[in-house]
Design a protein around this motif. Structure first.
Motif, PDB file in Angstrom:
ATOM      1  N   LEU A   1      67.258  21.873   3.329  1.00  0.00           N
ATOM      2  CA  LEU A   1      67.701  21.994   1.938  1.00  0.00           C
ATOM      3  C   LEU A   1      69.185  21.681   1.797  1.00  0.00           C
ATOM      4  CD1 LEU A   1      66.708  22.906  -0.917  1.00  0.00           C
ATOM      5  CD2 LEU A   1      67.581  25.176  -0.328  1.00  0.00           C
ATOM      6  N   VAL A   2      70.007  22.207   2.709  1.00  0.00           N
ATOM      7  CA  VAL A   2      71.466  22.035   2.634  1.00  0.00           C
ATOM      8  C   VAL A   2      71.978  21.667   4.027  1.00  0.00           C
ATOM      9  CG1 VAL A   2      73.662  23.076   1.964  1.00  0.00           C
ATOM     10  CG2 VAL A   2      71.548  23.795   0.823  1.00  0.00           C
ATOM     11  N   PRO A   3      72.070  20.388   4.361  1.00  0.00           N
ATOM     12  CA  PRO A   3      72.504  19.981   5.707  1.00  0.00           C
ATOM     13  C   PRO A   3      73.881  20.517   6.086  1.00  0.00           C
ATOM     14  CG  PRO A   3      71.588  18.104   4.499  1.00  0.00           C
ATOM     15  CD  PRO A   3      71.698  19.230   3.515  1.00  0.00           C
ATOM     16  N   GLU A   4      74.736  20.763   5.104  1.00  0.00           N
ATOM     17  CA  GLU A   4      76.078  21.273   5.415  1.00  0.00           C
ATOM     18  C   GLU A   4      76.053  22.622   6.128  1.00  0.00           C
ATOM     19  OE1 GLU A   4      75.040  20.104   2.552  1.00  0.00           O
ATOM     20  OE2 GLU A   4      76.582  18.931   1.505  1.00  0.00           O
ATOM     21  N   GLN A   5      74.921  23.341   6.041  1.00  0.00           N
ATOM     22  CA  GLN A   5      74.820  24.641   6.710  1.00  0.00           C
ATOM     23  C   GLN A   5      74.839  24.511   8.233  1.00  0.00           C
ATOM     24  OE1 GLN A   5      75.219  27.435   5.565  1.00  0.00           O
ATOM     25  NE2 GLN A   5      74.493  27.616   3.458  1.00  0.00           N
ATOM     26  N   LEU A   6      74.677  23.293   8.752  1.00  0.00           N
ATOM     27  CA  LEU A   6      74.794  23.088  10.197  1.00  0.00           C
ATOM     28  C   LEU A   6      76.161  23.541  10.709  1.00  0.00           C
ATOM     29  CD1 LEU A   6      73.080  19.605  10.648  1.00  0.00           C
ATOM     30  CD2 LEU A   6      72.467  21.685  11.905  1.00  0.00           C
ATOM     31  N   LYS A   7      77.159  23.493   9.859  1.00  0.00           N
ATOM     32  CA  LYS A   7      78.509  23.882  10.266  1.00  0.00           C
ATOM     33  C   LYS A   7      78.693  25.396  10.307  1.00  0.00           C
ATOM     34  CE  LYS A   7      80.322  19.729   7.974  1.00  0.00           C
ATOM     35  NZ  LYS A   7      81.204  19.203   6.893  1.00  0.00           N
ATOM     36  N   THR A   8      77.733  26.165   9.784  1.00  0.00           N
ATOM     37  CA  THR A   8      77.910  27.613   9.641  1.00  0.00           C
ATOM     38  C   THR A   8      77.099  28.439  10.629  1.00  0.00           C
ATOM     39  OG1 THR A   8      76.090  27.945   8.065  1.00  0.00           O
ATOM     40  CG2 THR A   8      78.203  27.198   7.172  1.00  0.00           C
ATOM     41  N   ILE A   9      76.192  27.803  11.373  1.00  0.00           N
ATOM     42  CA  ILE A   9      75.214  28.595  12.138  1.00  0.00           C
ATOM     43  C   ILE A   9      75.670  28.949  13.543  1.00  0.00           C
ATOM     44  CG2 ILE A   9      73.288  27.664  10.824  1.00  0.00           C
ATOM     45  CD1 ILE A   9      72.712  25.768  13.130  1.00  0.00           C
ATOM     46  N   GLY A  10      76.835  28.482  13.980  1.00  0.00           N
ATOM     47  CA  GLY A  10      77.327  28.834  15.296  1.00  0.00           C
ATOM     48  C   GLY A  10      76.624  28.049  16.395  1.00  0.00           C
ATOM     49  N   PRO A  11      76.876  28.417  17.664  1.00  0.00           N
ATOM     50  CA  PRO A  11      76.293  27.673  18.794  1.00  0.00           C
ATOM     51  C   PRO A  11      74.769  27.827  18.832  1.00  0.00           C
ATOM     52  CG  PRO A  11      77.366  29.678  19.568  1.00  0.00           C
ATOM     53  CD  PRO A  11      77.710  29.542  18.125  1.00  0.00           C
ATOM     54  N   LEU A  12      74.092  26.708  18.776  1.00  0.00           N
ATOM     55  CA  LEU A  12      72.638  26.723  18.808  1.00  0.00           C
ATOM     56  C   LEU A  12      72.170  25.408  19.419  1.00  0.00           C
ATOM     57  CD1 LEU A  12      70.336  28.665  17.847  1.00  0.00           C
ATOM     58  CD2 LEU A  12      70.080  27.154  15.869  1.00  0.00           C
ATOM     59  N   GLU A  13      71.184  25.490  20.309  1.00  0.00           N
ATOM     60  CA  GLU A  13      70.665  24.321  21.000  1.00  0.00           C
ATOM     61  C   GLU A  13      69.183  24.159  20.691  1.00  0.00           C
ATOM     62  OE1 GLU A  13      72.580  22.266  22.562  1.00  0.00           O
ATOM     63  OE2 GLU A  13      74.373  23.516  22.405  1.00  0.00           O
ATOM     64  N   PRO A  14      68.658  22.931  20.806  1.00  0.00           N
ATOM     65  CA  PRO A  14      67.223  22.735  20.555  1.00  0.00           C
ATOM     66  C   PRO A  14      66.333  23.604  21.433  1.00  0.00           C
ATOM     67  CG  PRO A  14      68.355  20.617  20.596  1.00  0.00           C
ATOM     68  CD  PRO A  14      69.356  21.647  21.004  1.00  0.00           C
ATOM     69  N   GLU A  15      66.747  23.857  22.683  1.00  0.00           N
ATOM     70  CA  GLU A  15      65.904  24.667  23.572  1.00  0.00           C
ATOM     71  C   GLU A  15      65.860  26.138  23.175  1.00  0.00           C
ATOM     72  OE1 GLU A  15      69.848  23.842  25.842  1.00  0.00           O
ATOM     73  OE2 GLU A  15      68.437  22.746  24.537  1.00  0.00           O
ATOM     74  N   HIS A  16      66.682  26.535  22.233  1.00  0.00           N
ATOM     75  CA  HIS A  16      66.632  27.916  21.760  1.00  0.00           C
ATOM     76  C   HIS A  16      65.395  28.188  20.902  1.00  0.00           C
ATOM     77  CE1 HIS A  16      71.289  28.452  22.227  1.00  0.00           C
ATOM     78  NE2 HIS A  16      70.633  28.423  23.376  1.00  0.00           N
TER      79      HIS A  16
ATOM     80  N   THR B   1      66.728  31.622   1.076  1.00  0.00           N
ATOM     81  CA  THR B   1      67.985  31.057   0.582  1.00  0.00           C
ATOM     82  C   THR B   1      68.740  30.445   1.740  1.00  0.00           C
ATOM     83  OG1 THR B   1      70.140  31.543  -0.401  1.00  0.00           O
ATOM     84  CG2 THR B   1      69.056  33.345   0.753  1.00  0.00           C
ATOM     85  N   ASP B   2      69.347  29.297   1.503  1.00  0.00           N
ATOM     86  CA  ASP B   2      70.074  28.627   2.589  1.00  0.00           C
ATOM     87  C   ASP B   2      71.331  29.400   2.989  1.00  0.00           C
ATOM     88  OD1 ASP B   2      71.195  27.293  -0.082  1.00  0.00           O
ATOM     89  OD2 ASP B   2      72.718  27.093   1.469  1.00  0.00           O
ATOM     90  N   ALA B   3      71.821  30.274   2.113  1.00  0.00           N
ATOM     91  CA  ALA B   3      73.040  31.036   2.427  1.00  0.00           C
ATOM     92  C   ALA B   3      72.860  31.948   3.630  1.00  0.00           C
ATOM     93  CB  ALA B   3      73.470  31.851   1.208  1.00  0.00           C
ATOM     94  N   HIS B   4      71.616  32.275   3.962  1.00  0.00           N
ATOM     95  CA  HIS B   4      71.348  33.170   5.090  1.00  0.00           C
ATOM     96  C   HIS B   4      71.103  32.416   6.387  1.00  0.00           C
ATOM     97  CE1 HIS B   4      69.874  36.436   2.045  1.00  0.00           C
ATOM     98  NE2 HIS B   4      71.181  36.236   2.007  1.00  0.00           N
ATOM     99  N   ALA B   5      71.434  31.134   6.423  1.00  0.00           N
ATOM    100  CA  ALA B   5      71.208  30.336   7.627  1.00  0.00           C
ATOM    101  C   ALA B   5      71.856  30.937   8.881  1.00  0.00           C
ATOM    102  CB  ALA B   5      71.693  28.902   7.408  1.00  0.00           C
ATOM    103  N   PRO B   6      73.096  31.459   8.835  1.00  0.00           N
ATOM    104  CA  PRO B   6      73.669  32.066  10.044  1.00  0.00           C
ATOM    105  C   PRO B   6      72.841  33.236  10.563  1.00  0.00           C
ATOM    106  CG  PRO B   6      75.393  31.615   8.451  1.00  0.00           C
ATOM    107  CD  PRO B   6      74.096  31.374   7.745  1.00  0.00           C
ATOM    108  N   ALA B   7      72.269  34.028   9.653  1.00  0.00           N
ATOM    109  CA  ALA B   7      71.428  35.154  10.090  1.00  0.00           C
ATOM    110  C   ALA B   7      70.148  34.638  10.744  1.00  0.00           C
ATOM    111  CB  ALA B   7      71.085  36.050   8.901  1.00  0.00           C
ATOM    112  N   TYR B   8      69.564  33.576  10.199  1.00  0.00           N
ATOM    113  CA  TYR B   8      68.362  33.021  10.800  1.00  0.00           C
ATOM    114  C   TYR B   8      68.674  32.450  12.190  1.00  0.00           C
ATOM    115  CZ  TYR B   8      66.967  33.082   5.848  1.00  0.00           C
ATOM    116  OH  TYR B   8      66.706  33.437   4.552  1.00  0.00           O
TER     117      TYR B   8
END
Length: 381
Positions: free
Chosen positions: A37-52, A111-118
């Motif tokens: 929905l909001v690609p810019e949220q990639l900058k907010t989610i912290g360190p995350l890898e595909p294998e996670h 909501t996309d605002a909760h992306a860091p929590a997800y």
């Protein structure tokens, strides 16, 4: 334009989990929906890898998000360029991924605002799975036949300890940091013909050479698999340390005084056990303490597996509880080093990378959302 094709009935069978989906699965769906929905949220989610990600299709989709440049916000609001590009990039690794499933991911996200929590949920789920893998590898090393099982156990133990340090650092403490999972019952030693023979040889040789027992303080009563052998060892050690005469007859008398003959074998059987020494006590003692080391490793692995199975336990609680459990193995390994004359290993570096097999994934590459799609996510911007 992004396709709205509906999966066939056969696709539905492939996309759904064979069992109820774990909670972290919905966290993965919500995170991916937010990023769609909001690609810019990639900058907010912290360190995350595909294998996670536990789900292979989710992993492939997130890997595509990491490699495909998103369109400008203006283009994204008016055209499905981003979802279509992601679908093309992810399908080689997840062939059953469909456009309709991407729509489902968006509808699942509140909501996309909760992306860091997800994202935190995804990291926590990965940490739990990797910790369980470490426990399984430790148990496998302890149970695997072949030469040098103790060395394999020590290697796996060091890898587990390193990973636990990483978890404590990555997941901060919180109130109630100790795990609430009930303690597992104390493991009972599995008796085998080989273990019985080793313990009998130890008792016979130690009775013939009691002075060597004074140098074998690394051997404990709890290392034995046979309770009678453990009791005889305790009596034998007490006689040797007190300077009393030691031979099969005096030990038989001591056993009688302690009630060991009341419900156990008769005097002739005890004498037969003690009368034929072969080798040196230290040799047999090392075999007994090694078996205790392997047994304790299995108990530690079982306890950690029980902690990871309790989904109400946070990752920090898992790390703290696992470290406390691992300390029981550390106590036995110290005695193992004393018995073999080997130097204790230098603890591995804190940042050392631990090589593990890929995380265990569910059988299907993507999962049908359950419960059904909700209203589309609201942008948090």
């Amino acid at each position: 334009m992004m396709s709205n094709a509906t999966p066939t009935e056969a696709d539905e069978d492939v996309l759904q989990y064979p069992a109820p989906s774990p909670v972290v699965h919905y966290g993965e769906q919500a995170l991916l929906g937010a990023l769609l929905l909001v690609p810019e949220q990639l900058k907010t989610i912290g360190p995350l890898e595909p294998e996670h990600f536990a789900n292979t299709a989710h992993s492939a989709l997130f890997a595509a998000m990491r490699t495909v440049s998103p369109p400008t916000p203006e283009v994204h609001r008016t055209s499905p360029v981003w979802p279509n590009q992601l679908l093309d990039a992810a399908r080689p690794q997840a062939r059953t991924l469909t456009a309709s499933y991407l729509h489902t991911l968006i509808s699942i996200c509140p909501t996309d605002a909760h992306a860091p929590a997800y994202a935190h949920m995804v990291r926590s789920g990965h940490a739990r799975r990797v910790l369980r893998q470490h426990a399984d590898l430790l148990a496998q090393a302890a149970r695997a036949p072949g030469p040098g099982p103790a060395e394999a156990v020590l290697t796996r133990s060091d890898e587990l300890a390193t990973y636990l340090v990483e978890l404590v650092t990555a997941f901060p403490s919180h109130p109630g940091s100790m795990p609430r999972t009930s303690e597992a019952p104390r493991p009972t030693a599995e008796r085998s013909a080989e273990a019985e023979d080793d313990e009998r040889m130890l008792l016979a040789t130690a009775t013939a050479h009691p002075g060597e027992l004074l140098r074998m303080r690394w051997l404990h009563e709890g290392d034995f698999t046979n309770p009678l052998h453990a009791a005889l060892f305790t009596s034998l050690t007490a006689l040797a340390r007190s300077g009393a005469p030691v031979d099969p007859i005096t030990l038989l008398w001591e056993a009688q005084q302690k009630g060991l003959l009341r419900d156990g074998p008769g005097p002739a059987e005890i004498l037969d056990l003690l009368t034929y020494p072969v080798g040196a006590p230290e040799h047999w003692g090392q075999k007994v303490v090694q078996r205790a080391l392997l047994r304790q490793a299995v108990a530690v692995a079982d306890r950690i597996a029980a902690l990871t199975a309790d989904e109400a336990t946070s990752v920090h609680q898992l790390a703290i509880g696992s470290r406390r459990t691992l300390s029981a193995l550390s106590a036995v390994r110290r005695r193992w080093h004393e018995a073999t004359g080997s130097l204790p290993r230098t603890p591995p570096p804190r940042q050392a990378a631990v090589s593990l097999p890929p995380p265990v994934t569910r059988g299907s590459p993507a999962a049908r959302a359950n419960p059904g799609p909700r209203a589309p996510a609201r942008s948090g911007r």
